[in-house]
Design a protein around this motif. Structure first.
Motif, mmCIF file in Angstrom:
data_model
loop_
_atom_site.group_PDB
_atom_site.id
_atom_site.type_symbol
_atom_site.label_atom_id
_atom_site.label_comp_id
_atom_site.label_asym_id
_atom_site.label_seq_id
_atom_site.Cartn_x
_atom_site.Cartn_y
_atom_site.Cartn_z
ATOM 1 N N ILE A 215 0.839 -1.207 0.000
ATOM 2 C CA ILE A 215 0.000 0.000 0.000
ATOM 3 C C ILE A 215 0.870 1.252 0.000
ATOM 4 C CG2 ILE A 215 -1.613 1.355 1.405
ATOM 5 C CD1 ILE A 215 -2.983 -1.242 2.187
ATOM 6 N N GLY A 216 1.956 1.223 0.774
ATOM 7 C CA GLY A 216 2.883 2.354 0.798
ATOM 8 C C GLY A 216 3.518 2.597 -0.559
ATOM 9 N N ASP A 217 3.907 1.514 -1.239
ATOM 10 C CA ASP A 217 4.514 1.648 -2.570
ATOM 11 C C ASP A 217 3.508 2.205 -3.578
ATOM 12 O OD1 ASP A 217 6.904 0.662 -1.645
ATOM 13 O OD2 ASP A 217 6.543 -1.394 -2.315
ATOM 14 N N ILE A 218 2.259 1.707 -3.514
ATOM 15 C CA ILE A 218 1.242 2.197 -4.444
ATOM 16 C C ILE A 218 0.895 3.650 -4.139
ATOM 17 C CG2 ILE A 218 -1.154 1.906 -5.217
ATOM 18 C CD1 ILE A 218 -0.843 -1.085 -4.782
ATOM 19 N N ARG A 219 0.874 4.003 -2.869
ATOM 20 C CA ARG A 219 0.606 5.390 -2.486
ATOM 21 C C ARG A 219 1.655 6.322 -3.085
ATOM 22 N NH1 ARG A 219 -3.290 8.269 -1.952
ATOM 23 N NH2 ARG A 219 -4.274 6.771 -0.519
ATOM 24 N N ARG A 220 2.891 5.885 -3.071
ATOM 25 C CA ARG A 220 3.975 6.692 -3.657
ATOM 26 C C ARG A 220 3.741 6.882 -5.156
ATOM 27 N NH1 ARG A 220 8.063 4.756 -6.221
ATOM 28 N NH2 ARG A 220 7.821 2.674 -5.296
ATOM 29 N N VAL A 221 3.337 5.805 -5.854
ATOM 30 C CA VAL A 221 3.059 5.891 -7.283
ATOM 31 C C VAL A 221 1.883 6.822 -7.555
ATOM 32 C CG1 VAL A 221 2.248 4.579 -9.295
ATOM 33 C CG2 VAL A 221 4.021 3.611 -7.808
ATOM 34 N N VAL A 222 0.823 6.682 -6.773
ATOM 35 C CA VAL A 222 -0.384 7.493 -6.950
ATOM 36 C C VAL A 222 -0.090 8.968 -6.693
ATOM 37 C CG1 VAL A 222 -2.672 7.976 -5.975
ATOM 38 C CG2 VAL A 222 -1.992 5.613 -6.465
ATOM 39 N N ASP A 223 0.635 9.248 -5.620
ATOM 40 C CA ASP A 223 0.972 10.641 -5.297
ATOM 41 C C ASP A 223 1.811 11.270 -6.396
ATOM 42 O OD1 ASP A 223 -0.438 10.398 -2.974
ATOM 43 O OD2 ASP A 223 1.308 10.155 -1.668
ATOM 44 N N GLY A 224 2.655 10.440 -7.026
ATOM 45 C CA GLY A 224 3.482 10.942 -8.126
ATOM 46 C C GLY A 224 2.663 11.364 -9.325
ATOM 47 N N LEU A 225 1.496 10.764 -9.476
ATOM 48 C CA LEU A 225 0.594 11.117 -10.580
ATOM 49 C C LEU A 225 -0.299 12.296 -10.223
ATOM 50 C CD1 LEU A 225 -0.593 7.547 -11.668
ATOM 51 C CD2 LEU A 225 1.017 9.021 -12.892
ATOM 52 N N GLY A 226 -0.348 12.652 -8.940
ATOM 53 C CA GLY A 226 -1.229 13.728 -8.504
ATOM 54 C C GLY A 226 -2.696 13.345 -8.544
ATOM 55 N N VAL A 227 -2.979 12.045 -8.361
ATOM 56 C CA VAL A 227 -4.366 11.543 -8.420
ATOM 57 C C VAL A 227 -4.871 11.286 -7.006
ATOM 58 C CG1 VAL A 227 -5.828 9.617 -9.150
ATOM 59 C CG2 VAL A 227 -4.069 10.514 -10.699
ATOM 60 N N GLU A 228 -6.123 11.684 -6.761
ATOM 61 C CA GLU A 228 -6.739 11.400 -5.469
ATOM 62 C C GLU A 228 -7.274 9.972 -5.483
ATOM 63 O OE1 GLU A 228 -10.617 12.872 -2.883
ATOM 64 O OE2 GLU A 228 -9.660 14.293 -4.261
ATOM 65 N N ALA A 229 -6.847 9.165 -4.503
ATOM 66 C CA ALA A 229 -7.249 7.757 -4.507
ATOM 67 C C ALA A 229 -7.322 7.207 -3.089
ATOM 68 C CB ALA A 229 -6.262 6.925 -5.326
ATOM 69 N N GLU A 230 -8.226 6.235 -2.925
ATOM 70 C CA GLU A 230 -8.341 5.485 -1.672
ATOM 71 C C GLU A 230 -7.760 4.095 -1.915
ATOM 72 O OE1 GLU A 230 -11.953 3.488 0.954
ATOM 73 O OE2 GLU A 230 -12.336 5.335 -0.177
ATOM 74 N N ILE A 231 -6.822 3.676 -1.063
ATOM 75 C CA ILE A 231 -6.127 2.406 -1.269
ATOM 76 C C ILE A 231 -6.400 1.489 -0.083
ATOM 77 C CG2 ILE A 231 -3.910 1.287 -1.735
ATOM 78 C CD1 ILE A 231 -2.861 4.047 -2.614
ATOM 79 N N GLU A 232 -6.857 0.265 -0.387
ATOM 80 C CA GLU A 232 -7.157 -0.708 0.662
ATOM 81 C C GLU A 232 -6.486 -2.028 0.321
ATOM 82 O OE1 GLU A 232 -11.349 -1.050 0.421
ATOM 83 O OE2 GLU A 232 -11.770 0.917 1.289
ATOM 84 N N GLY A 233 -6.115 -2.774 1.348
ATOM 85 C CA GLY A 233 -5.527 -4.092 1.136
ATOM 86 C C GLY A 233 -6.094 -5.087 2.117
ATOM 87 N N ARG A 234 -6.160 -6.345 1.718
ATOM 88 C CA ARG A 234 -6.659 -7.407 2.603
ATOM 89 C C ARG A 234 -6.083 -8.737 2.153
ATOM 90 N NH1 ARG A 234 -10.024 -10.584 -0.129
ATOM 91 N NH2 ARG A 234 -11.032 -9.739 -1.999
ATOM 92 N N PRO A 235 -5.952 -9.670 3.086
ATOM 93 C CA PRO A 235 -5.587 -11.037 2.700
ATOM 94 C C PRO A 235 -6.767 -11.681 1.972
ATOM 95 C CG PRO A 235 -5.229 -10.640 5.053
ATOM 96 C CD PRO A 235 -6.053 -9.506 4.532
ATOM 97 N N LYS A 236 -6.490 -12.541 1.010
ATOM 98 C CA LYS A 236 -7.563 -13.304 0.353
ATOM 99 C C LYS A 236 -8.235 -14.195 1.401
ATOM 100 C CE LYS A 236 -7.188 -12.308 -4.125
ATOM 101 N NZ LYS A 236 -6.641 -13.269 -5.095
ATOM 102 N N VAL A 268 -12.670 7.187 -14.688
ATOM 103 C CA VAL A 268 -12.084 6.122 -15.507
ATOM 104 C C VAL A 268 -10.684 6.533 -15.959
ATOM 105 C CG1 VAL A 268 -12.307 4.829 -17.669
ATOM 106 C CG2 VAL A 268 -14.342 5.301 -16.278
ATOM 107 N N LYS A 269 -10.519 7.801 -16.284
ATOM 108 C CA LYS A 269 -9.211 8.311 -16.716
ATOM 109 C C LYS A 269 -8.161 8.084 -15.630
ATOM 110 C CE LYS A 269 -6.844 12.671 -17.790
ATOM 111 N NZ LYS A 269 -7.003 14.140 -17.880
ATOM 112 N N ASP A 270 -8.498 8.421 -14.387
ATOM 113 C CA ASP A 270 -7.564 8.217 -13.275
ATOM 114 C C ASP A 270 -7.275 6.726 -13.074
ATOM 115 O OD1 ASP A 270 -7.462 10.917 -12.834
ATOM 116 O OD2 ASP A 270 -8.833 10.909 -11.128
ATOM 117 N N CYS A 271 -8.306 5.906 -13.274
ATOM 118 C CA CYS A 271 -8.143 4.463 -13.114
ATOM 119 C C CYS A 271 -7.083 3.923 -14.074
ATOM 120 C CB CYS A 271 -9.481 3.779 -13.359
ATOM 121 S SG CYS A 271 -9.424 1.979 -13.185
ATOM 122 N N TYR A 272 -7.187 4.309 -15.354
ATOM 123 C CA TYR A 272 -6.222 3.827 -16.341
ATOM 124 C C TYR A 272 -4.833 4.409 -16.111
ATOM 125 C CZ TYR A 272 -9.623 1.239 -19.072
ATOM 126 O OH TYR A 272 -10.546 0.311 -19.480
ATOM 127 N N ALA A 273 -4.791 5.643 -15.611
ATOM 128 C CA ALA A 273 -3.488 6.253 -15.321
ATOM 129 C C ALA A 273 -2.757 5.471 -14.232
ATOM 130 C CB ALA A 273 -3.677 7.716 -14.899
#
Length: 285
Positions: A215-236, A268-273
């Protein structure tokens, strides 16, 4: 009454100003007085646990009152007409709807699946709260299925997997779906369930740390794009791992996707980005 009601509003204070909820607790506890579950516990524990499940979903006070009263007309002398008189026709209609779903009888398993789904969706069209209360009722019953006979356990587990889990999925209540599936597997394939559960528990700490890291790694990627996003993680969950082991003919140790991460964005644009950035960071398998 004060004990269960006070416990409830201390956990869910948003309902403390509802006289309707307070009265539903009082009526339910009085009506079920002297009744016990197969576990030997007072019966009132069942409606209490059902409304805790409903409150956790954030349902309205009418749903909480109906949930607390959902077994009263079926199992006590307190009738549907009395529910309407002392509470409201709206609550009486919901309770009556739940009671009717409980009383569906079938000749065959195939008929059970088709007819139950049909009747439930008909009920949904009238008031979806009937279905949600029924799902909460089944969830608590599955959590306490240990006190039933082995035959009844398998019957209820199969019914839950075939009817209630898909219904929860259609309603978007995925945490119900996942728990329904795991609990059903526990009784349908107990050896597989306990094997997977044991291996998951032995690696839980490592998986939780890994999820936080991802989640921390993805947050870094998302912040680099300047996109507002909610990130969640869970075990299967256990059932999804079991299905993958069966369909891919792999052992637990051969599975690599034991966690899931979800990124929610506003367009959708943010999703593909974000998808493109994630695939740049981690190569798809």
């Amino acid at each position: 009454m004060a004990g269960y009601y006070q416990k409830f509003i201390s956990e869910f204070p948003e309902y403390k100003d509802s006289d309707m909820v307070k009265r539903a607790f009082a009526v339910s506890e009085k009506a079920h007085e002297g009744q016990f579950r197969n576990s030997g516990e007072p019966y009132i524990i069942h409606p209490y646990e059902v409304v805790r499940i409903l409150a956790d979903l954030g349902l309205d006070e009418v749903s909480i009152a109906a949930g607390m009263l959902h077994d009263v007309p079926e199992d006590t002398d307190f009738t549907i007409d009395m529910v309407a008189e002392q509470f409201s026709p709206e609550i009486a209609k919901i309770v009556d709807g739940v009671t009717k779903l409980m009383n569906i009888k079938f000749k065959t398993q195939e008929e059970a699946q088709a007819e139950s789904m049909r009747k439930m969706f008909l009920a949904m069209a009238d008031d979806i709260r009937v279905i949600i209360i029924k799902l909460a009722d089944r969830l608590h019953n599955m959590r306490t299925l240990d006190y039933k006979s082995a035959e009844k356990q398998r019957q209820k587990a199969r019914e839950t997997l075939d009817i209630y889990a898909p219904l929860a999925h259609r309603l978007g209540i995925n945490k119900f779906k996942w728990e329904f599936e795991d609990l059903a597997l526990k009784y349908l394939e107990p050896e597989a369930y306990h094997e997977i559960a044991g291996k998951l528990n032995s690696t839980r700490k490592e998986r939780e740390e890994y999820i936080r890291s991802i989640i921390g790694d993805i947050r870094r990627v998302v912040d680099g794009l300047g996109v507002e996003a909610e990130i969640e993680g869970r075990p299967k969950h256990i059932y999804s791992i079991y299905k993958k082991m069966k369909t891919k003919a792999k052992t637990f140790e051969e599975l690599y996707d034991l966690i899931a991460v979800r990124v929610i964005v506003n367009s959708v644009k943010d999703c593909y980005a974000i998808l493109g950035a994630v695939h740049t960071e981690w190569r798809p398998l």
